[in-house]
Scaffold this motif. Structure first.
Motif, PDB file in Angstrom:
ATOM      1  N   TYR A 225       9.335  -7.910  -4.545  1.00 35.09           N
ATOM      2  CA  TYR A 225       8.175  -7.590  -3.701  1.00 35.09           C
ATOM      3  C   TYR A 225       8.508  -6.528  -2.649  1.00 35.09           C
TER       4      TYR A 225
ATOM      5  N   GLU B 225       2.774  -0.606   0.013  1.00 33.86           N
ATOM      6  CA  GLU B 225       1.578  -1.108   0.679  1.00 33.86           C
ATOM      7  C   GLU B 225       0.333  -0.832  -0.152  1.00 33.86           C
TER       8      GLU B 225
ATOM      9  N   TRP C 120      -0.089  -3.311  -2.972  1.00 31.99           N
ATOM     10  CA  TRP C 120      -0.081  -4.730  -2.604  1.00 31.99           C
ATOM     11  C   TRP C 120      -1.447  -5.357  -2.911  1.00 31.99           C
ATOM     12  N   GLN C 121      -1.697  -5.477  -4.211  1.00 31.82           N
ATOM     13  CA  GLN C 121      -2.930  -6.047  -4.734  1.00 31.82           C
ATOM     14  C   GLN C 121      -2.572  -7.235  -5.613  1.00 31.82           C
ATOM     15  N   HIS C 122      -3.496  -8.216  -5.684  1.00 33.49           N
ATOM     16  CA  HIS C 122      -3.134  -9.479  -6.335  1.00 33.49           C
ATOM     17  C   HIS C 122      -2.731  -9.312  -7.801  1.00 33.49           C
TER      18      HIS C 122
ATOM     19  N   LEU D  44       0.817  -8.046  -7.754  1.00 32.98           N
ATOM     20  CA  LEU D  44       1.711  -9.078  -7.232  1.00 32.98           C
ATOM     21  C   LEU D  44       1.972 -10.158  -8.281  1.00 32.98           C
TER      22      LEU D  44
ATOM     23  N   GLU E  86      -3.867 -13.748  -4.438  1.00 31.75           N
ATOM     24  CA  GLU E  86      -4.959 -13.315  -3.573  1.00 31.75           C
ATOM     25  C   GLU E  86      -4.614 -13.599  -2.111  1.00 31.75           C
TER      26      GLU E  86
ATOM     27  N   GLU F 211      -2.232 -10.981  -0.920  1.00 31.52           N
ATOM     28  CA  GLU F 211      -2.945  -9.725  -0.682  1.00 31.52           C
ATOM     29  C   GLU F 211      -3.631  -9.738   0.670  1.00 31.52           C
TER      30      GLU F 211
ATOM     31  N   ARG G 150       1.507  -7.165   3.187  1.00 36.34           N
ATOM     32  CA  ARG G 150       2.882  -6.989   2.703  1.00 36.34           C
ATOM     33  C   ARG G 150       3.924  -7.461   3.718  1.00 36.34           C
TER      34      ARG G 150
END
Length: 474
Positions: A396, A401, A404-406, A409, A446, A449, A453
Motif C-alpha cells: 500500500y 494518492e 487510492w481507490q477501493h 486497494l 471502501e 478509500e 492514504r
C-alpha cells in the motif's frame, strides 16, 4: 347512522404512546381516508390525577410521525373529553327520567354481605325499586333489561351477550362523576361517531355501551374489535414488561414508513402479499386495500426482529442524501458530515436502525481506533497476521494518492494474499483490525478509500509495531 363516516381514536394522556394504539389509529385512519370520512382525535383527559399536558402532546406528535396529520382534511381534533362534562351529566339525568337508570346507596361491603346471604354473584339489582334520589355516596346504575344483546361486529360477526349475567352497572360514581362507560358513549354521540374501531379488550364493555346508546334514543355505531398485540410468550403487550412505547422505537432509529408498514401487518394481510412474496407496501396501497372484514381474529405477535427487518428494507430504499439526512440526529455533533456522506452508501446494507450508524463508522472519526480485544486476540495472533500486515503496508505504500481507490486497494491486497494461500476474508482481517479496531464493519476497501492514504497507512504501521513488540491493544 348515515352520511359521511366518522371514525375516532380516543387515547388517554397517561403515558407514552402504545404501539397497539398506533396500530388501531392507523386502521381508523386508513378507513377514514379511503371512505372519504373523518378521523376524530379525542383525548380522554378526565383522569386528572394521571393526565399530563406532555402526554397529550406526545400523542399528537406520535400520530404526526406515523402520518396521521392535523393538517389533513380528513383529520378533526384534538377534541377533549373534559369539554363534554355537562353533556355526560345531562345524559345521566335523561336516563333517570326515562327509567333506564336509578340511584343506589349500597356500599361494596353492603353488596358483598347481601350477595353472601343470598348466595348470588355480585350486585343483584337490590336498589331498583327503592326510589332513591341523588345523595352523598349514591351511585347511579343502569337498569339492564332482560334478554340478549347482540353486538354486530365487522371483524367478529354477531356476538351475543346474555343480559342475565350483566349486573346493573354504574354510570355515575358516588361523588357524581361519570364513569368511562357513560362518558364514552355520550362523547361518541355528541361527536357524531358512526364507526368504533378499537382493540378486542373493549368487547366486554360493548353490550353495556350499546344498551346506553339505545336508552338515549340513538342507533349504536358500527362496531369493530381488532385483535390485541402480544409478545413472544403470547401474552398481551404490557407497559411494565414489554417495549411498547412508539417514542422509544422512534428514538432508536426506526423509520416512520417502516413502523407504519409493519403495524398494518399485525392482524391484517395486504391482498396480493403472498403472490408478491413481500409484505413491504407503500401506505397508499395499504390505505386503499384495507378492509375490516379481512382483519384476523387471532392475537397479533409484535415481533421486534421482524420490525427491524422491515426497517432495514426501508433504509435500503433511501437515496444516499436521504440516508445521510435521516442518520444525522444520531451522529455526534463534531463529526464531519461530508466524510459520513462518503461512507454512508457502504453501510446502508448493514443498518437495521438509524441509531446503528455511529457504531458502524465511529473509527473514521477517532484519532485512533478503539481496539476490541476479542477481535485482536482472534485475528492478530495468527501466525500469518504479522508478516501479512507487513507485506500489505509495503504494497500500500507503493499506491499513490491518485490510485487510492477501493478497486485498486482490493487488487493490491489480492496480490499480497496469494503468497499466504488465503482467501480474501482471512487476508483482509489483519488490515481491518489494524485500521478499524474490530473484525466487522463497512466494506474494508471502501473504508480505506474514505479514510485516506496517510491515515490508513499510519494505523497499519501502529498496529504492526504493537504486534512486533507484543504490546497489547489499547
Amino acid at each position: 347512522m348515515s352520511g359521511t363516516p366518522r371514525y375516532r381514536f380516543a387515547p388517554s394522556p397517561t403515558g407514552f404512546f402504545h404501539v397497539g394504539g398506533a396500530r388501531t389509529a392507523l386502521f381508523n385512519w386508513a378507513l377514514a381516508r379511503s371512505t372519504g370520512g373523518t378521523f376524530v382525535l379525542r383525548i380522554e383527559d378526565t383522569d386528572e390525577a394521571r393526565n399530563q399536558p406532555e402526554w397529550t402532546q406526545g400523542i399528537i406528535d406520535s400520530l404526526a410521525w406515523i402520518g396521521i396529520s392535523a393538517d389533513d382534511p380528513h383529520f378533526e381534533g384534538p377534541l377533549f373529553q373534559s369539554a363534554y362534562a355537562d353533556a355526560h351529566l345531562a345524559a345521566a339525568q335523561r336516563l333517570v327520567e326515562s327509567g333506564h337508570a336509578y340511584f343506589c346507596d349500597m356500599t361494596p361491603d353492603d353488596i358483598r354481605a347481601r350477595a353472601e346471604e343470598e348466595d348470588v354473584a355480585g350486585y343483584a339489582g337490590w336498589s331498583r325499586d327503592r326510589g332513591l334520589g341523588p345523595g352523598p355516596g349514591h351511585v347511579l346504575r343502569f337498569r339492564v333489561p332482560d334478554g340478549v344483546t347482540v353486538v354486530r361486529d365487522q371483524v367478529r360477526g354477531d356476538v351475543e351477550f346474555d343480559n342475565a349475567v350483566i349486573e346493573d352497572f354504574v354510570l355515575l360514581r358516588g361523588n357524581g362523576t361519570p364513569v368511562f362507560m357513560l362518558a364514552n358513549v355520550v362523547d361518541d354521540a355528541e361527536m357524531g361517531i358512526t364507526d368504533v374501531v378499537r382493540a378486542e379488550e373493549h368487547l366486554p364493555n360493548t353490550p353495556k355501551q350499546q344498551m346506553i346508546w339505545e336508552a338515549l334514543g340513538h342507533a349504536a355505531p358500527v362496531w369493530a374489535h381488532v385483535p390485541v398485540l402480544v409478545n413472544e410468550q403470547r401474552k398481551k403487550l404490557s407497559k411494565r414488561r414489554d417495549k411498547v412505547a412508539l417514542e422509544q422505537y422512534r428514538e432508536e432509529g426506526i423509520l416512520a414508513d417502516a413502523m407504519v408498514n409493519y403495524l398494518m401487518t399485525l392482524g391484517w394481510t395486504m391482498p396480493g402479499a403472498e403472490e408478491a412474496a413481500t409484505e413491504i407496501f407503500p401506505w397508499s396501497d395499504m390505505e386503499s386495500a384495507f378492509r375490516l372484514e379481512d382483519v384476523n381474529l387471532s392475537p397479533a405477535f409484535f415481533d421486534i426482529k421482524k420490525l427491524l427487518s422491515f426497517n432495514g428494507e426501508y433504509i435500503r430504499q433511501l437515496s444516499v442524501d436521504e440516508l445521510v439526512a435521516a442518520c444525522d440526529p444520531w451522529l455526534p455533533g463534531e463529526w464531519d458530515r461530508t466524510r459520513f456522506a462518503e461512507i454512508a452508501p457502504h453501510i446502508q446494507q448493514r443498518l437495521n436502525t438509524l441509531a446503528d450508524a455511529p457504531g458502524v463508522v465511529d473509527f473514521l472519526f477517532l484519532p485512533d481506533p478503539e481496539f476490541d480485544e476479542a477481535s485482536w486476540d482472534k485475528t492478530m495472533t495468527t501466525e500469518y497476521a504479522e508478516p501479512l500486515l507487513a507485506d500489505a503496508i509495503t504494497a500500500y505504500d507503493g499506491v499513490s494518492e491518485g490510485d487510492w481507490q477501493h478497486e485498486h486497494l482490493k487488487a493490491t491486497l489480492e496480490d499480497v494474499m496469494v503468497r499466504y494461500d488465503l482467501k480474501l476474508g482471512k487476508a483482509q482481517a489483519p488490515v481491518r483490525v489494524a485500521v478499524t479496531g474490530r473484525t466487522v464493519g463497512p466494506p474494508l476497501f471502501e473504508a480505506l478509500e474514505v479514510m485516506g492514504r496517510e491515515e490508513s497507512l499510519r494505523r497499519m504501521r501502529v498496529a504492526h509495531s504493537r504486534m512486533a513488540t507484543g504490546e497489547p491493544p489499547g
